[in-house]
Scaffold this motif. Structure first.
Motif, mmCIF file in Angstrom:
data_model
loop_
_atom_site.group_PDB
_atom_site.id
_atom_site.type_symbol
_atom_site.label_atom_id
_atom_site.label_comp_id
_atom_site.label_asym_id
_atom_site.label_seq_id
_atom_site.Cartn_x
_atom_site.Cartn_y
_atom_site.Cartn_z
ATOM 1 N N GLY A 1 4.795 6.710 -8.754
ATOM 2 C CA GLY A 1 3.418 6.594 -8.200
ATOM 3 C C GLY A 1 3.174 5.140 -7.286
ATOM 4 O O GLY A 1 3.949 4.520 -7.653
ATOM 5 N N THR A 2 2.140 5.270 -6.648
ATOM 6 C CA THR A 2 1.808 3.864 -5.832
ATOM 7 C C THR A 2 1.120 2.997 -6.791
ATOM 8 O O THR A 2 0.847 1.853 -6.136
ATOM 9 C CB THR A 2 1.116 4.161 -4.718
ATOM 10 N N GLY B 1 0.724 -1.466 0.115
ATOM 11 C CA GLY B 1 -0.125 0.086 -0.018
ATOM 12 C C GLY B 1 0.771 1.308 0.036
ATOM 13 O O GLY B 1 0.292 2.515 0.088
ATOM 14 N N MET B 2 2.300 1.246 -0.125
ATOM 15 C CA MET B 2 2.956 2.246 -0.045
ATOM 16 C C MET B 2 3.776 2.693 -1.133
ATOM 17 O O MET B 2 4.610 3.544 -1.293
ATOM 18 C CB MET B 2 3.996 2.255 1.222
ATOM 19 N N GLY B 3 3.917 1.512 -2.194
ATOM 20 C CA GLY B 3 4.507 2.076 -3.348
ATOM 21 C C GLY B 3 6.318 2.003 -3.010
ATOM 22 O O GLY B 3 6.648 1.708 -1.977
ATOM 23 N N LEU B 4 7.034 2.140 -4.157
ATOM 24 C CA LEU B 4 8.347 2.281 -3.784
ATOM 25 C C LEU B 4 8.819 3.464 -3.128
ATOM 26 O O LEU B 4 8.484 4.746 -3.539
ATOM 27 C CB LEU B 4 8.805 2.374 -5.318
#
Lengths: 112, 111
Positions: B102-103, A40-43
């Motif tokens: 982006g996520t 849920g937080m991405g890179l």
């Protein structure tokens, strides 16, 4: 042609242990990066090296150190692992500005 | 405001459908734009670069709107194998080679 190679692929540590994640590339790219990815937080960028001999902090550098050993290799060290560092770690490389990044297949790290 | 914003989805579409994703970015100095695809628990892989004039690669079309600071990805004739998370990626000049991810937008293509 391996591209970007990360070792190890999986690791389980106990809180307080140290370890080094290795990344090596055979693409002759100038820049190298370390990211972590959590659900849920991405890179999120930890550290990067724009060129051999330079390193800079990214978004989440606390608890980590890096070494750009040579043009091919960029290592990430956890001096005293904490459960909050449980994550998937990706190394990436980039030839130069305006080019895309190329990723290794990740290191899955669990800290108990 | 996040530097790169995407609708997380999921977008659930039937096979054969056309689906479009948008992504907005906040840094007007951004110069490089990409779409990546990420499968569950795998590394991100470059899908395509995005050029100012727009570009197409098979069933995939990417567009850039600098005035409104967004990029888009259009997927035609969706396949089951297109199910993945699509990451919008932006790079600005003078940022020492950093890219901002982006996520992601999750796409699920169903029978």
């Amino acid at each position: 042609n391996a591209g970007v190679t990360q070792t190890p692929k999986f690791q389980v540590l106990k809180t307080g242990q140290s370890m080094t994640l290795q990344c090596a590339q055979d693409m002759n790219h100038n820049s190298m990066y370390w990211y972590r990815q959590d659900p849920g937080m991405g890179l999120r960028l930890i550290y990067y090296s724009a060129s051999e001999g330079t390193t800079d902090k990214g978004e989440v550098p606390n608890g980590y150190n890096v070494s750009r050993l040579n043009k091919r290799e960029f290592s990430l060290r956890l001096e005293s692992a904490a459960p909050s560092q449980t994550s998937v770690y990706f190394c990436a490389t980039r030839r130069d500005s305006n080019q895309p990044q190329h990723f290794g297949d990740g290191t899955r790290l669990s800290i108990l | 405001r996040k530097e790169v914003e995407q609708d997380p989805g999921p977008f659930n579409v039937p096979e054969g459908a056309t689906v479009a994703f948008n992504c907005t970015y906040s840094n007007s100095a951004s110069q490089s734009f990409f779409w990546y695809r990420q499968d569950c628990r795998k590394e991100p892989k470059l899908l395509m670069s995005v050029y100012s004039s727009g570009n197409e690669d098979g069933r995939f079309t990417a567009q850039l709107n600098r005035a409104s600071q967004y990029i888009s990805l259009l997927i035609r004739d969706s396949k089951l194998s297109d199910s993945a998370t699509y990451l919008c990626v932006v790079g600005a000049t003078g940022t020492a080679s950093k890219l901002t991810f982006g996520t992601g937008t999750r796409l699920q293509v169903t029978l």
